[in-house]
Design a protein around this motif. Structure first.
Motif, PDB file in Angstrom:
ATOM      1  N   PHE A 188      32.153  43.482  43.317  1.00 53.18           N
ATOM      2  CA  PHE A 188      32.673  43.532  41.946  1.00 53.18           C
ATOM      3  C   PHE A 188      32.634  42.143  41.318  1.00 53.18           C
ATOM      4  CE2 PHE A 188      35.759  43.510  38.579  1.00 53.18           C
ATOM      5  CZ  PHE A 188      35.795  44.804  38.071  1.00 53.18           C
ATOM      6  N   PHE A 189      31.880  42.009  40.229  1.00 55.60           N
ATOM      7  CA  PHE A 189      31.792  40.755  39.486  1.00 55.60           C
ATOM      8  C   PHE A 189      32.702  40.861  38.261  1.00 55.60           C
ATOM      9  CE2 PHE A 189      27.962  40.974  41.925  1.00 55.60           C
ATOM     10  CZ  PHE A 189      27.545  39.668  42.156  1.00 55.60           C
ATOM     11  N   GLY A 190      33.720  40.014  38.182  1.00 53.64           N
ATOM     12  CA  GLY A 190      34.622  40.057  37.037  1.00 53.64           C
ATOM     13  C   GLY A 190      35.554  38.871  37.033  1.00 53.64           C
ATOM     14  N   THR A 191      35.925  38.423  35.838  1.00 53.48           N
ATOM     15  CA  THR A 191      36.740  37.215  35.721  1.00 53.48           C
ATOM     16  C   THR A 191      37.976  37.411  34.852  1.00 53.48           C
ATOM     17  OG1 THR A 191      34.792  35.803  36.029  1.00 53.48           O
ATOM     18  CG2 THR A 191      36.714  34.790  35.004  1.00 53.48           C
ATOM     19  N   SER A 192      37.803  37.976  33.659  1.00 51.21           N
ATOM     20  CA  SER A 192      38.890  38.009  32.678  1.00 51.21           C
ATOM     21  C   SER A 192      39.853  39.162  32.925  1.00 51.21           C
ATOM     22  CB  SER A 192      38.313  38.123  31.262  1.00 51.21           C
ATOM     23  OG  SER A 192      37.886  39.454  31.013  1.00 51.21           O
ATOM     24  N   SER A 193      40.940  39.167  32.159  1.00 49.69           N
ATOM     25  CA  SER A 193      41.948  40.224  32.276  1.00 49.69           C
ATOM     26  C   SER A 193      41.376  41.590  31.907  1.00 49.69           C
ATOM     27  CB  SER A 193      43.151  39.902  31.382  1.00 49.69           C
ATOM     28  OG  SER A 193      42.750  39.766  30.029  1.00 49.69           O
ATOM     29  N   PHE A 194      40.306  41.620  31.111  1.00 43.65           N
ATOM     30  CA  PHE A 194      39.681  42.892  30.750  1.00 43.65           C
ATOM     31  C   PHE A 194      39.180  43.632  31.989  1.00 43.65           C
ATOM     32  CE2 PHE A 194      36.307  45.697  29.301  1.00 43.65           C
ATOM     33  CZ  PHE A 194      36.840  46.250  28.149  1.00 43.65           C
ATOM     34  N   ALA A 195      38.802  42.893  33.033  1.00 42.92           N
ATOM     35  CA  ALA A 195      38.238  43.506  34.236  1.00 42.92           C
ATOM     36  C   ALA A 195      39.296  44.030  35.200  1.00 42.92           C
ATOM     37  CB  ALA A 195      37.345  42.497  34.959  1.00 42.92           C
ATOM     38  N   VAL A 196      40.548  43.601  35.046  1.00 45.56           N
ATOM     39  CA  VAL A 196      41.580  43.929  36.035  1.00 45.56           C
ATOM     40  C   VAL A 196      41.840  45.431  36.162  1.00 45.56           C
ATOM     41  CG1 VAL A 196      44.014  43.626  36.653  1.00 45.56           C
ATOM     42  CG2 VAL A 196      42.655  41.659  35.920  1.00 45.56           C
ATOM     43  N   PRO A 197      42.035  46.190  35.064  1.00 47.18           N
ATOM     44  CA  PRO A 197      42.241  47.636  35.220  1.00 47.18           C
ATOM     45  C   PRO A 197      41.068  48.347  35.898  1.00 47.18           C
ATOM     46  CG  PRO A 197      42.969  46.934  33.057  1.00 47.18           C
ATOM     47  CD  PRO A 197      42.235  45.777  33.649  1.00 47.18           C
ATOM     48  N   SER A 198      39.846  47.875  35.666  1.00 39.42           N
ATOM     49  CA  SER A 198      38.685  48.469  36.342  1.00 39.42           C
ATOM     50  C   SER A 198      38.736  48.198  37.837  1.00 39.42           C
ATOM     51  CB  SER A 198      37.385  47.901  35.753  1.00 39.42           C
ATOM     52  OG  SER A 198      37.200  48.328  34.425  1.00 39.42           O
ATOM     53  N   LEU A 199      39.153  46.996  38.197  1.00 37.46           N
ATOM     54  CA  LEU A 199      39.314  46.649  39.610  1.00 37.46           C
ATOM     55  C   LEU A 199      40.382  47.532  40.250  1.00 37.46           C
ATOM     56  CD1 LEU A 199      38.072  44.494  41.516  1.00 37.46           C
ATOM     57  CD2 LEU A 199      39.984  43.000  40.914  1.00 37.46           C
ATOM     58  N   GLU A 200      41.483  47.729  39.539  1.00 37.81           N
ATOM     59  CA  GLU A 200      42.562  48.592  40.032  1.00 37.81           C
ATOM     60  C   GLU A 200      42.081  50.029  40.213  1.00 37.81           C
ATOM     61  OE1 GLU A 200      45.435  47.982  36.966  1.00 37.81           O
ATOM     62  OE2 GLU A 200      46.500  46.411  38.078  1.00 37.81           O
ATOM     63  N   ALA A 201      41.293  50.514  39.248  1.00 37.58           N
ATOM     64  CA  ALA A 201      40.820  51.899  39.307  1.00 37.58           C
ATOM     65  C   ALA A 201      39.891  52.122  40.492  1.00 37.58           C
ATOM     66  CB  ALA A 201      40.108  52.259  38.000  1.00 37.58           C
ATOM     67  N   LEU A 202      39.026  51.155  40.790  1.00 41.56           N
ATOM     68  CA  LEU A 202      38.125  51.297  41.933  1.00 41.56           C
ATOM     69  C   LEU A 202      38.881  51.182  43.250  1.00 41.56           C
ATOM     70  CD1 LEU A 202      34.933  49.355  40.770  1.00 41.56           C
ATOM     71  CD2 LEU A 202      35.441  51.799  40.627  1.00 41.56           C
ATOM     72  N   CYS A 203      39.926  50.363  43.267  1.00 42.86           N
ATOM     73  CA  CYS A 203      40.788  50.300  44.451  1.00 42.86           C
ATOM     74  C   CYS A 203      41.460  51.654  44.668  1.00 42.86           C
ATOM     75  CB  CYS A 203      41.832  49.204  44.278  1.00 42.86           C
ATOM     76  SG  CYS A 203      43.030  49.097  45.620  1.00 42.86           S
ATOM     77  N   ALA A 204      41.983  52.233  43.586  1.00 41.46           N
ATOM     78  CA  ALA A 204      42.645  53.534  43.678  1.00 41.46           C
ATOM     79  C   ALA A 204      41.686  54.632  44.112  1.00 41.46           C
ATOM     80  CB  ALA A 204      43.268  53.895  42.329  1.00 41.46           C
ATOM     81  N   ALA A 205      40.396  54.460  43.789  1.00 43.18           N
ATOM     82  CA  ALA A 205      39.389  55.450  44.183  1.00 43.18           C
ATOM     83  C   ALA A 205      38.976  55.300  45.643  1.00 43.18           C
ATOM     84  CB  ALA A 205      38.161  55.326  43.287  1.00 43.18           C
ATOM     85  N   GLY A 206      39.497  54.276  46.334  1.00 42.22           N
ATOM     86  CA  GLY A 206      39.215  54.101  47.750  1.00 42.22           C
ATOM     87  C   GLY A 206      38.019  53.239  48.062  1.00 42.22           C
ATOM     88  N   CYS A 207      37.506  52.503  47.074  1.00 45.04           N
ATOM     89  CA  CYS A 207      36.348  51.642  47.321  1.00 45.04           C
ATOM     90  C   CYS A 207      36.750  50.420  48.145  1.00 45.04           C
ATOM     91  CB  CYS A 207      35.751  51.175  45.992  1.00 45.04           C
ATOM     92  SG  CYS A 207      35.066  52.499  44.986  1.00 45.04           S
TER      93      CYS A 207
END
Length: 335
Positions: free
Chosen positions: A25-44
């Motif tokens: 996962f490539f991401g830096t700003s706060s905009f990317a945080v919910p996407s990171l959370e969602a993929l974690c929740a999906a079990g990635c």
């Protein structure tokens, strides 16, 4: 490895779900945080690629990390600040994901993963391709926008295949780029995680006929609300010059420019800059030349090419913000 909350982990393991789908996962700003959370929740199983911590504050005593790293969602973090550092990346991944990263990911990195790469882009592509889609949505006074999940093209930004659009998101009359980003973070996380889960479930990157039909429906509705048949456009990188005021432009444009870039500035005769805090626009002052300050019912305005912009506060270069009415009353002119 990915670190989820204890409750989340219990849910994953009790359902028999294991974090087997490896995502870089490539991401830096706060905009990317919910996407990171969602993929974690999906079990990635997530590895985060972000920018290195930077020293800030007086004496460089404070260490500022990226918003994605600060979230604490992922412990496996790789720092990349320039293209030559991509050689740090090792391992085998199922998928590359980029959200608000800001650097071009090399073809060899994309090709090294089983399913290539995805990006969640905050516009309805091909509208507002490039690095500043939210700012240009505001600048162009678009009434509606959304999020596109696209494949990562190995050669150009935003030239991949669109796999899925989010539902359309309305843009308020005096929306700012900050408030619009807040509206789009959750749609981005949702549409991205749905796409990734679909790839894992079907073991394929292909778009179903049903999804193609839904994409066409959303794109058709978008064109209708935008009143455009060709929506293709490109954005420019945001620089200090992006916020420079051209007072021959209509007041509506100057107001949108302020809301898009978070500031608006004009140049004094000595070359120094004056920052302007804009509160909206009006039709007043047609007798004045563009760029002229004037007062109407106690409010300070600057005449534009058409109409005028209302100025709440002003910041001369090297000085703090001051109330525009008080400053105008003292010196009579703000240029």
């Amino acid at each position: 490895m990915t670190v989820c909350s204890p409750v989340r982990l219990r849910r994953l393991f009790s359902s028999g779900h294991t974090a087997r789908f490896r995502v870089l996962f490539f991401g830096t700003s706060s905009f990317a945080v919910p996407s990171l959370e969602a993929l974690c929740a999906a079990g990635c199983d997530l590895t985060l690629v972000t920018r290195s911590p930077k020293r800030t504050g007086r004496g460089n005593k404070q260490l500022k990390v990226s918003a994605t790293e600060e979230s604490g969602i992922v412990k496996d973090v790789v720092y990349i600040d320039k293209p030559s550092e991509f050689v740090k990346l090792r391992g085998v991944y199922d998928l590359i994901v980029a959200v608000s990263y800001g650097m071009f990911i090399p073809p060899q990195i994309i090709d090294s993963s089983r399913f290539g790469g995805l990006n969640a882009h905050p516009s309805i592509l091909p509208r507002h391709q490039g690095t500043s889609p939210i700012q240009y949505t505001i600048l162009n006074r678009d009434p509606v926008t959304g999020v596109s999940v696209q494949t990562l093209d190995p050669h150009e930004f935003d030239k991949g295949q669109v796999l899925k659009y989010s539902d359309l998101v309305s843009v308020a009359d005096r929306e700012s780029s900050v408030s619009l980003a807040e509206k789009l973070v959750q749609p981005a996380a949702t549409v991205l995680s749905e796409t990734v889960v679909g790839i894992e479930r079907t073991n394929s990157l292909t778009v179903s006929a049903e999804q193609e039909s839904e994409n066409e429906r959303i794109l058709g509705e978008y064109k209708l609300r935008m009143q455009l048949t060709d929506i293709s456009s490109k954005t420019k990188k945001v620089t200090a010059e992006s916020a420079k005021a051209d007072f021959s432009k209509p007041a509506e444009h100057l107001d949108a420019q302020y809301r898009a870039f978070g500031k608006l500035w004009g140049a004094k005769q000595d070359g120094s800059r004056v920052l302007l805090e804009v509160e909206g626009c009006d039709t007043l002052g047609e007798e004045h030349a563009p760029g002229t300050f004037f007062v109407d019912e106690g409010n300070v305005y600057i005449k534009a090419g058409v109409g005028s912009v209302k100025v709440a506060r002003i910041k001369p270069e090297g000085k703090p913000f001051v109330d525009a009415q008080n400053l105008y009353a003292k010196i009579g002119s703000l240029w």
